[in-house]
Design an enzyme around this catalytic site. Sequence first.
Site, PDB file in Angstrom:
ATOM      1  N   PRO A 126      -0.642  -5.247   2.666  1.00  0.00           N
ATOM      2  CA  PRO A 126       0.224  -4.166   2.204  1.00  0.00           C
ATOM      3  C   PRO A 126      -0.331  -2.806   2.636  1.00  0.00           C
ATOM      4  O   PRO A 126      -1.544  -2.638   2.738  1.00  0.00           O
ATOM      5  CB  PRO A 126       0.180  -4.304   0.686  1.00  0.00           C
ATOM      6  CG  PRO A 126      -1.123  -4.969   0.392  1.00  0.00           C
ATOM      7  CD  PRO A 126      -1.455  -5.827   1.583  1.00  0.00           C
ATOM      8  N   HIS A 163      -3.455  -0.192   9.205  1.00  0.00           N
ATOM      9  CA  HIS A 163      -3.776  -1.607   9.420  1.00  0.00           C
ATOM     10  C   HIS A 163      -3.672  -1.951  10.893  1.00  0.00           C
ATOM     11  O   HIS A 163      -2.764  -1.470  11.591  1.00  0.00           O
ATOM     12  CB  HIS A 163      -2.818  -2.514   8.647  1.00  0.00           C
ATOM     13  CG  HIS A 163      -3.102  -2.557   7.179  1.00  0.00           C
ATOM     14  ND1 HIS A 163      -4.299  -2.995   6.663  1.00  0.00           N
ATOM     15  CD2 HIS A 163      -2.349  -2.205   6.111  1.00  0.00           C
ATOM     16  CE1 HIS A 163      -4.264  -2.910   5.335  1.00  0.00           C
ATOM     17  NE2 HIS A 163      -3.090  -2.425   4.975  1.00  0.00           N
ATOM     18  N   LEU A 194      -9.470   5.531   4.793  1.00  0.00           N
ATOM     19  CA  LEU A 194      -9.977   5.833   6.137  1.00  0.00           C
ATOM     20  C   LEU A 194     -10.609   4.614   6.812  1.00  0.00           C
ATOM     21  O   LEU A 194     -10.929   4.675   7.996  1.00  0.00           O
ATOM     22  CB  LEU A 194     -10.969   6.994   6.084  1.00  0.00           C
ATOM     23  CG  LEU A 194     -10.344   8.353   5.723  1.00  0.00           C
ATOM     24  CD1 LEU A 194     -11.418   9.433   5.676  1.00  0.00           C
ATOM     25  CD2 LEU A 194      -9.248   8.734   6.713  1.00  0.00           C
ATOM     26  N   ARG A 195     -10.804   3.533   6.052  1.00  0.00           N
ATOM     27  CA  ARG A 195     -11.244   2.230   6.595  1.00  0.00           C
ATOM     28  C   ARG A 195     -12.674   2.181   7.114  1.00  0.00           C
ATOM     29  O   ARG A 195     -13.146   1.111   7.482  1.00  0.00           O
ATOM     30  CB  ARG A 195     -10.293   1.752   7.714  1.00  0.00           C
ATOM     31  CG  ARG A 195      -8.844   1.610   7.289  1.00  0.00           C
ATOM     32  CD  ARG A 195      -8.662   0.578   6.200  1.00  0.00           C
ATOM     33  NE  ARG A 195      -7.245   0.403   5.866  1.00  0.00           N
ATOM     34  CZ  ARG A 195      -6.802   0.180   4.627  1.00  0.00           C
ATOM     35  NH1 ARG A 195      -7.643   0.090   3.621  1.00  0.00           N
ATOM     36  NH2 ARG A 195      -5.517   0.020   4.402  1.00  0.00           N
ATOM     37  N   ASN A 238       1.872  -1.737  -1.616  1.00  0.00           N
ATOM     38  CA  ASN A 238       1.558  -2.020  -3.011  1.00  0.00           C
ATOM     39  C   ASN A 238       1.203  -0.721  -3.731  1.00  0.00           C
ATOM     40  O   ASN A 238       0.241  -0.075  -3.362  1.00  0.00           O
ATOM     41  CB  ASN A 238       0.375  -2.994  -3.088  1.00  0.00           C
ATOM     42  CG  ASN A 238       0.136  -3.470  -4.499  1.00  0.00           C
ATOM     43  OD1 ASN A 238       0.993  -3.297  -5.366  1.00  0.00           O
ATOM     44  ND2 ASN A 238      -1.018  -4.038  -4.760  1.00  0.00           N
ATOM     45  N   HIS A 245      -5.480  10.545  -2.010  1.00  0.00           N
ATOM     46  CA  HIS A 245      -5.440   9.088  -1.845  1.00  0.00           C
ATOM     47  C   HIS A 245      -5.259   8.718  -0.375  1.00  0.00           C
ATOM     48  O   HIS A 245      -4.147   8.574   0.113  1.00  0.00           O
ATOM     49  CB  HIS A 245      -4.260   8.543  -2.688  1.00  0.00           C
ATOM     50  CG  HIS A 245      -4.276   7.072  -2.890  1.00  0.00           C
ATOM     51  ND1 HIS A 245      -3.831   6.492  -4.049  1.00  0.00           N
ATOM     52  CD2 HIS A 245      -4.678   6.055  -2.105  1.00  0.00           C
ATOM     53  CE1 HIS A 245      -3.949   5.180  -3.956  1.00  0.00           C
ATOM     54  NE2 HIS A 245      -4.460   4.890  -2.773  1.00  0.00           N
ATOM     55  N   ASP A 262      -1.489   7.769   0.096  1.00  0.00           N
ATOM     56  CA  ASP A 262      -1.853   6.338   0.163  1.00  0.00           C
ATOM     57  C   ASP A 262      -1.810   5.857   1.617  1.00  0.00           C
ATOM     58  O   ASP A 262      -1.415   4.733   1.900  1.00  0.00           O
ATOM     59  CB  ASP A 262      -0.945   5.476  -0.725  1.00  0.00           C
ATOM     60  CG  ASP A 262      -1.548   4.090  -0.986  1.00  0.00           C
ATOM     61  OD1 ASP A 262      -2.674   3.820  -0.527  1.00  0.00           O
ATOM     62  OD2 ASP A 262      -0.864   3.279  -1.643  1.00  0.00           O
ATOM     63  N   HIS A 319      -0.222   6.445  -7.236  1.00  0.00           N
ATOM     64  CA  HIS A 319       1.067   5.980  -6.693  1.00  0.00           C
ATOM     65  C   HIS A 319       2.054   5.397  -7.714  1.00  0.00           C
ATOM     66  O   HIS A 319       2.402   4.221  -7.674  1.00  0.00           O
ATOM     67  CB  HIS A 319       0.877   4.984  -5.556  1.00  0.00           C
ATOM     68  CG  HIS A 319      -0.204   3.958  -5.754  1.00  0.00           C
ATOM     69  ND1 HIS A 319      -0.306   3.175  -6.871  1.00  0.00           N
ATOM     70  CD2 HIS A 319      -1.226   3.596  -4.952  1.00  0.00           C
ATOM     71  CE1 HIS A 319      -1.350   2.366  -6.739  1.00  0.00           C
ATOM     72  NE2 HIS A 319      -1.918   2.609  -5.578  1.00  0.00           N
TER      73      HIS A 319
HETATM   74 ZN   LIG Z   1      -3.331   1.402  -4.913  1.00  0.00          ZN
END
Ligand SMILES: [Zn+2]
Lengths: 426, 306
Positions: free
Chosen positions: A318, A304, A56-57, A273, A53, A300, A227
């Site tokens: 988040p 950002h 990598l954007r 989240n 999870h 996760d 998660h």
């Molecule tokens: Zn999620």
Amino acid sequence: MTLITNVRPYGEDAVDIRITDGRITEIGPGLAGDDDVVDGGGLVALPGLVDLHTHLREPGREDAETVETGSRAAALGGFTAVHAMANTDPVADTAGVVEQVWRLGQEAGLVDVVPVGAVTVGLRGERLAELGAMADSAARVRVFSDDGHCVADPALMRRALEYVKALDGVVAQHAEEPRLTVGAQMNEGDRSARLGLAGWPAAAEEAVIARDVLLAGHVGARLHVCHVSTAGSVDILRWAKSRGVQVTAEVTPHHLLLTDECAETYDPVFKVNPPLRSDADVQALRAGLADGTIDAVATDHAPHAVEDKESEWASARPGMLGLEQALSIVVQTMVEPGLLDWRGVADRMSVRPAAIGRLAGHGRPLAVGEPANLLLLDPTHRATVDPAALASRSRNSPYAGRELPGRVVATFLRGTATVLDGKAQK
Amino acid sequence: MKRHLLEAGDLDRADATLVLDTAGQIESALAGREVKKLPTLRGRTVVNLFYEDSTRTRISFELAAKRLSADVINFSAKGSSVSKGESLKDTALTLEAMGADGIVVRHGASGAPHRLATWVKGSVVNAGDGTHEHPTQALLDAYTIRQRLGRLDGVRVVVVGDVLHSRVARSNVWLLSTLGAEVTLVAPPTLLPVGVGSWPVAVSYDLDAVLPKADVVMMLRVQAERMNASFFPSAREYSRRYGLDARRMAVLPDHAIVMHPGPMNRGMEIAAEVADSARSTIVDQVGNGVSVRMAVLYLLLGGAPE
Ligand SMILES: [Zn+2]
């Protein structure tokens, strides 16, 4: 050929490891005579970590992370494979996008980047994406997820579970009943009441997990729960596994360490989240990971840009960084308290996630004939986290200023060092 | 006192009492004066930074600052660069560069004043943030109670209505309990936050049961949109179960007072005859707001300039 001398596989007796053509060809004391000799210095050797999870954007938010910068962060964290989540822009819901991400990963050459395919077109939860085309593509997608969104419609979730059976795939669910989390900002409880931040109730996660394990059991399909964050979720998973449901689950490093107390600062670096939960939840998650109810640790990793985090809590996005500190957090929360030994860490961070993602070549034991995907860890080293020094393009680490144990000294991907002396090799 | 007033918890009993006493002294000092102005904050700059419309709160702070002779800048987020996407941090740094000694901030997001306080050197006063707190409202409420009843210690305060979304309720819970009052929250369970059990208050779903022993009844405003989101079945049912009408007012002890932070929904949470009765402190609350805010600004900014 490479010879790694004086390392302790799984923390056991020191040996030398010979690597030839990307494979482990010899393990034993006192090996000699190789071109490249890496002094293992008594470090712990573990199979290369596998993340189920990672965000990598790329494509879409290359200002926050790229496949290359995220791969570098992953290698520095001891990973040799990461699953790249589908909530990019455009969404990874076609063979074209997943192949693009896969190819960028190959070019970066630091870890195997394995794209996750979206379950539904545009993550909109309305109709199935072309799951078969993604599975058949060069990216060989086996994990499908609308992560960031829950596949909330129960009929659509059933169809997704059934359909991926033909692909040997798994649906990775972000479990969040959306009607119970409208406007939610943090864990619902004593602290949300006081801080005036709308609550995200544990039941919104647990209700979806309960529904999904019943569906997965009914249709005989593989379900993976992303998660997991609450004690109640661990109970439901334990029950489902005892009934033979093919369900696996992951927990993030931050949910193993941090609690909703962090929200008291109103610093959005702690907004994530599902949200950080109570201390009792953290204890239950650790116990669930220790007894195997929770199969895997997944980061996760959610980079950002500064402007998306340096704001008031409610308008911040988040997510937290996770790749570079994941193993340290597991050392602190699981190994040091005696909840997992090194074989347990290898199981939860490499063997089982590779099996869930159907990744041949990863999650293999440190043994002769196996691919040389491994990491060397100094578990005694302690250092304070400085976000400015991270390899990720973003800086939203919740561990800033924390002293954490464990340093990944080296990582090898099919015998090639991607990290040496704690430094990325490209 | 601390440098900022971000929430009621920033005030211990001594500080809270100091604010109320100071407000009283300011009121006496100004009584009978033709020019209602003190020179205390001359040369200081106070910015009213309002991201939400609230004319009454903004005017109250503006009047308070002007009566202390401060320079006042009203910075409304509407129609400014803020609405074009300028971040709270950018705005904070701009105000900082303009030399703001105090920033009074009203914001729709809980915790926004806390963030602001990490970015500026001046003092930050929370004038209402999201569903979190509105500490000067609680101070003026406490001031009004003390003015009417002569004390706060042991006073039984019943807070009625939408506690879940009410920053006024949150601030009052913490401040009044700091000052020794006994607070009871009354609301349908849908309008009480999960976790309210950890607050230093009693909780009841039955307004009629608590009224006979109340010294103060504080009614909260009910937002119309709560009805559409099924927090309760209908305005009628809400009003019948949780509204304060003449019949219920008659059950109160003779000395008891009725408060409302305004603006009121007459006929919904409070009947007109109650709002306009002699027990009602609603008009006093507005006037006391200015004195209390003067006291807060004076105590936070009143020291000699650095
Ligand atoms: Zn999620």
